[in-house]
Design a protein around this motif. Structure first.
Motif, short mmCIF file in Angstrom:
data_model
loop_
_atom_site.label_atom_id
_atom_site.label_comp_id
_atom_site.label_asym_id
_atom_site.label_seq_id
_atom_site.Cartn_x
_atom_site.Cartn_y
_atom_site.Cartn_z
N ILE A 189 0.86 -1.17 0.00
CA ILE A 189 0.00 0.00 0.00
C ILE A 189 0.90 1.24 0.00
CG2 ILE A 189 -1.85 1.24 1.19
CD1 ILE A 189 -2.66 -1.64 0.53
N VAL A 190 0.66 2.15 -0.93
CA VAL A 190 1.39 3.41 -0.99
C VAL A 190 0.36 4.53 -0.91
CG1 VAL A 190 2.92 4.89 -2.37
CG2 VAL A 190 3.20 2.39 -2.44
N ILE A 191 0.56 5.45 0.03
CA ILE A 191 -0.39 6.55 0.24
C ILE A 191 0.34 7.87 0.01
CG2 ILE A 191 -2.02 7.63 1.84
CD1 ILE A 191 -1.98 4.93 3.40
N ILE A 192 -0.25 8.71 -0.84
CA ILE A 192 0.32 10.03 -1.09
C ILE A 192 -0.78 11.08 -0.90
CG2 ILE A 192 2.08 9.17 -2.68
CD1 ILE A 192 0.32 10.39 -4.95
N PRO A 193 -0.39 12.29 -0.50
CA PRO A 193 -1.38 13.36 -0.36
C PRO A 193 -1.64 14.04 -1.70
CG PRO A 193 0.76 14.17 0.28
CD PRO A 193 0.93 12.71 -0.06
N PHE A 194 -2.76 14.76 -1.78
CA PHE A 194 -2.95 15.68 -2.90
C PHE A 194 -3.43 17.01 -2.32
CE2 PHE A 194 -7.04 13.47 -2.69
CZ PHE A 194 -7.98 14.47 -2.87
N TYR A 195 -3.13 18.06 -3.05
CA TYR A 195 -3.37 19.42 -2.58
C TYR A 195 -4.15 20.20 -3.63
CZ TYR A 195 0.22 18.13 0.76
OH TYR A 195 0.94 17.48 1.74
#
Length: 113
Positions: free
Chosen positions: A89-95
């Motif tokens: 599982i890879v989690i990245i933010p978005f803005y």
């Protein structure tokens, strides 16, 4: 022009997008199959991430969201072992406009290492 919905829907990786309140706003077909088969979860859109994870995981997600909001972390990943093999599982933010707006969780049916 490329249809973004087709790209995300047809990706060979699961994708779950949640807003800044941890509400699931998008799940692609690969992720739907994973959650249905592995976790017996369906109809994820509109549900909160806190409903879909263990208490231990919820604490980590809340910490991660705070780190994303403060730009102290830009990616988080972990692996789990399932009866079907290793899942990464890879989690990245978005803005949006510089403000934290949520996260994208990628689900890979293998180890990335």
């Amino acid at each position: 022009m490329v249809d973004l919905e087709k790209v995300m829907g047809g990706a060979e990786v699961g994708m779950v997008v949640a807003d800044k309140h941890m509400t699931v706003i998008y799940v692609n077909e690969k992720a739907k199959k994973f959650f249905k088969a592995g976790l017996k979860q369906e109809n994820l859109v509109g549900r909160n991430l806190t409903e879909l994870h263990s208490l231990e995981s919820v604490a980590k997600i809340k910490e991660l969201y705070a780190d994303f909001k403060n730009r102290e972390q830009s990616v988080y990943h972990y692996t789990i072992e399932t009866s079907g093999g290793i899942i990464t599982i890879v989690i990245i933010p978005f803005y949006d406009g510089g403000q934290f707006s949520g996260s994208i969780e990628y689900i890979f049916k293998s180890s990335l290492g």
